[in-house]
Design a protein around this motif. Structure first.
Motif, mmCIF file in Angstrom:
data_model
loop_
_atom_site.group_PDB
_atom_site.id
_atom_site.type_symbol
_atom_site.label_atom_id
_atom_site.label_comp_id
_atom_site.label_asym_id
_atom_site.label_seq_id
_atom_site.Cartn_x
_atom_site.Cartn_y
_atom_site.Cartn_z
ATOM 1 N N GLY A 286 64.461 48.113 61.113
ATOM 2 C CA GLY A 286 65.754 48.775 61.096
ATOM 3 C C GLY A 286 66.892 47.810 61.337
ATOM 4 N N GLY A 287 67.957 48.337 61.877
ATOM 5 C CA GLY A 287 69.143 47.527 62.140
ATOM 6 C C GLY A 287 70.221 48.392 62.748
ATOM 7 N N THR A 288 71.452 47.883 62.737
ATOM 8 C CA THR A 288 72.558 48.636 63.311
ATOM 9 C C THR A 288 72.803 49.903 62.503
ATOM 10 N N ALA A 289 72.775 51.044 63.165
ATOM 11 C CA ALA A 289 73.057 52.347 62.557
ATOM 12 C C ALA A 289 72.110 52.670 61.407
ATOM 13 N N THR A 290 70.905 52.181 61.440
ATOM 14 C CA THR A 290 69.938 52.507 60.397
ATOM 15 C C THR A 290 68.539 52.520 60.988
ATOM 16 N N LYS A 291 67.623 53.231 60.320
ATOM 17 C CA LYS A 291 66.241 53.333 60.776
ATOM 18 C C LYS A 291 65.365 52.376 59.988
ATOM 19 N N ALA A 292 64.116 52.256 60.445
ATOM 20 C CA ALA A 292 63.126 51.514 59.668
ATOM 21 C C ALA A 292 62.797 52.293 58.401
ATOM 22 N N HIS A 293 62.148 51.639 57.452
ATOM 23 C CA HIS A 293 61.748 52.315 56.225
ATOM 24 C C HIS A 293 60.843 53.509 56.547
ATOM 25 N N ASP A 294 60.873 54.518 55.683
ATOM 26 C CA ASP A 294 60.076 55.720 55.907
ATOM 27 C C ASP A 294 58.571 55.455 55.874
ATOM 28 N N LEU A 295 58.149 54.294 55.385
ATOM 29 C CA LEU A 295 56.727 53.964 55.386
ATOM 30 C C LEU A 295 56.246 53.561 56.770
ATOM 31 N N PHE A 296 57.145 53.046 57.610
ATOM 32 C CA PHE A 296 56.782 52.553 58.934
ATOM 33 C C PHE A 296 57.018 53.638 59.984
ATOM 34 N N VAL A 297 56.244 54.705 59.860
ATOM 35 C CA VAL A 297 56.380 55.859 60.756
ATOM 36 C C VAL A 297 54.996 56.297 61.230
ATOM 37 N N PHE A 298 54.973 57.069 62.293
ATOM 38 C CA PHE A 298 53.756 57.749 62.727
ATOM 39 C C PHE A 298 54.168 59.023 63.457
ATOM 40 N N PRO A 299 53.291 60.035 63.496
ATOM 41 C CA PRO A 299 53.672 61.344 64.044
ATOM 42 C C PRO A 299 53.690 61.381 65.565
ATOM 43 N N LEU A 300 54.687 62.061 66.116
ATOM 44 C CA LEU A 300 54.785 62.290 67.553
ATOM 45 C C LEU A 300 55.268 63.710 67.804
ATOM 46 N N CYS A 301 54.770 64.315 68.873
ATOM 47 C CA CYS A 301 55.332 65.592 69.301
ATOM 48 C C CYS A 301 56.681 65.321 69.974
ATOM 49 N N ARG A 302 57.444 66.361 70.207
ATOM 50 C CA ARG A 302 58.776 66.173 70.761
ATOM 51 C C ARG A 302 58.735 65.541 72.146
ATOM 52 N N GLU A 303 57.733 65.935 72.957
ATOM 53 C CA GLU A 303 57.652 65.397 74.320
ATOM 54 C C GLU A 303 57.353 63.899 74.303
ATOM 55 N N CYS A 304 56.344 63.476 73.499
ATOM 56 C CA CYS A 304 56.007 62.048 73.420
ATOM 57 C C CYS A 304 57.133 61.254 72.770
ATOM 58 N N HIS A 305 57.837 61.869 71.816
ATOM 59 C CA HIS A 305 58.942 61.185 71.147
ATOM 60 C C HIS A 305 60.064 60.895 72.150
ATOM 61 N N ASP A 306 60.358 61.876 72.991
ATOM 62 C CA ASP A 306 61.395 61.677 74.010
ATOM 63 C C ASP A 306 60.974 60.600 75.010
ATOM 64 N N LYS A 307 59.689 60.598 75.384
ATOM 65 C CA LYS A 307 59.202 59.597 76.338
ATOM 66 C C LYS A 307 59.302 58.195 75.745
ATOM 67 N N LEU A 308 59.007 58.054 74.462
ATOM 68 C CA LEU A 308 59.067 56.737 73.832
ATOM 69 C C LEU A 308 60.490 56.196 73.849
ATOM 70 N N HIS A 309 61.458 57.039 73.457
ATOM 71 C CA HIS A 309 62.838 56.576 73.405
ATOM 72 C C HIS A 309 63.411 56.361 74.812
ATOM 73 N N ALA A 310 62.869 57.094 75.800
ATOM 74 C CA ALA A 310 63.362 56.917 77.165
ATOM 75 C C ALA A 310 62.869 55.615 77.782
ATOM 76 N N ASP A 311 61.618 55.233 77.458
ATOM 77 C CA ASP A 311 61.048 54.007 78.038
ATOM 78 C C ASP A 311 59.995 53.471 77.067
ATOM 79 N N VAL A 312 60.430 52.608 76.163
ATOM 80 C CA VAL A 312 59.536 52.083 75.133
ATOM 81 C C VAL A 312 58.389 51.294 75.758
ATOM 82 N N ALA A 313 58.689 50.469 76.751
ATOM 83 C CA ALA A 313 57.665 49.620 77.365
ATOM 84 C C ALA A 313 56.565 50.455 78.012
ATOM 85 N N ALA A 314 56.954 51.500 78.730
ATOM 86 C CA ALA A 314 55.961 52.348 79.399
ATOM 87 C C ALA A 314 55.095 53.082 78.381
#
Length: 342
Positions: A286-314
């Motif tokens: 990705g980059g500034t104000a843009t996401k990675a390509h749609d090929l570089f994705v994987f599924p997450l539920c809303r709870e795990c998605h929030d946890k990832l963005h809150a603390d990527v390292a953890a």
């Protein structure tokens, strides 16, 4: 995740204290939690985490021909899909008759499916065919197909899969022809015909097979064909205009059909039904104000998605790096024919 907890009530302060323990603390990290009275069927369970629902269909011997049918296995994702499921859900060697187990795990194929073994047992059992190994492989296939059906129907493991829901999944997956007569009879709730020892010719009444009734009803529903069409077809363009530029302007690759399929798969964090296709953040994507390509994705539920963005390292420390999760998911998509050559 669910838990059965014993409350300590402090009536004068209007407080209720719960002691979930370290294993269940993540249950309270997502904000609000649902509280309800103990159901009757949980009265005998011990305090603590509530196990996944027992699946009676996995113990029904009459359904084994359906679960082990090659068409059903192929519709669920094939043997690569089974091995991917084993790697995520089985953490120890499944061969019980060994005094020593190596720490390295790997899958070994054995009809009708596959099993998770340690390096030592796999080396010892390779190319052997026994009833014990067949039973382990069959049990894995049955549990995997039930898990796949639950995820496809947007249920989690806390729900007991009914035979009617399993039949609907078979229709949806395009393998209605693999449903045996006994299974169709139970799903349609048809009465079991009692056959007397002596028949008079005048008493013989022809009956319609339950499978033909089910196929007739299924033919009126728009279903996925047996050979499911690919979700994403790729092609290479070695002479794209940008490839001749010194400093080409990057274009973000988008594909709504693929991301729509991604979010219909089980969450890569907790295996519950996913809600979002997560685009890799960091790692040069990705980059500034843009996401990675749609090929570089994987599924997450809303709870795990929030946890990832809150603390990527953890999140990456617990589940693996985003690159590992994306590569493993991309490998599965290629293995089951979702991504094909144009």
């Amino acid at each position: 995740m669910r838990a059965l907890l014993t409350p300590e009530i402090v009536p004068r302060l209007g407080l209720v204290l719960l002691k979930p323990g370290r294993e269940l603390m993540s249950l309270f990290s997502g904000g609000r939690v649902l509280v309800e009275t103990q159901p009757q069927n949980m009265a005998r369970l011990a305090t603590g985490r509530v196990p996944d629902a027992r699946q009676p269909l996995a113990e029904d011997k009459t359904l084994e021909p359906f679960f082990t049918d090659e068409r059903v296995i192929r519709a669920a994702g094939g043997l690569p899909g089974l091995e991917y499921w084993l790697e995520r859900n089985i953490s120890e060697c499944q061969y019980p008759h060994s005094d020593y187990h190596h720490h390295e795990r790997l899958t070994m194929r054995h009809p009708p499916g596959s099993m998770m073994l340690c390096w030592h047992c796999e080396n010892k059992l390779r190319e052997q065919t026994t009833e014990l190994l067949e039973g382990i492989a069959r049990r894995n296939v049955i549990n995997w197909i039930i898990d796949t059906a639950l995820a496809s129907l947007r249920f989690n493991r806390e729900r007991e899969l009914s035979i009617a829901e399993l039949c609907w999944w078979a229709v949806y997956a395009g393998v209605a022809d693999a449903i045996p007569e006994d299974m169709a009879t139970q799903a349609l709730m048809l009465p079991v015909e009692q056959i007397p020892t002596v028949y008079r010719e005048a008493d013989i009444m022809p009956t319609v097979p339950a499978t033909s009734i089910l196929r007739q009803k299924a033919s009126k529903v728009e279903t996925v064909p047996e050979q499911q069409p690919e979700v994403l077809a790729l092609r290479a363009d070695p002479e794209s205009p940008e490839s001749f530029m010194l400093r080409p302007k990057r274009r973000r690759w988008e594909n709504a059909a693929y991301t729509r399929w991604v979010k219909s798969q089980p969450c890569e964090g907790c295996r519950r039904p996913a809600d979002d296709p997560h685009h890799i953040i960091g790692h040069g994507m990705g980059g500034t104000a843009t996401k990675a390509h749609d090929l570089f994705v994987f599924p997450l539920c809303r709870e795990c998605h929030d946890k990832l963005h809150a603390d990527v390292a953890a999140f990456e420390q617990k589940h693996g790096t985003q690159l590992e999760l994306a590569f493993r998911f991309l490998d599965r998509a290629l293995a089951i024919g979702v991504i094909v050559k144009a």
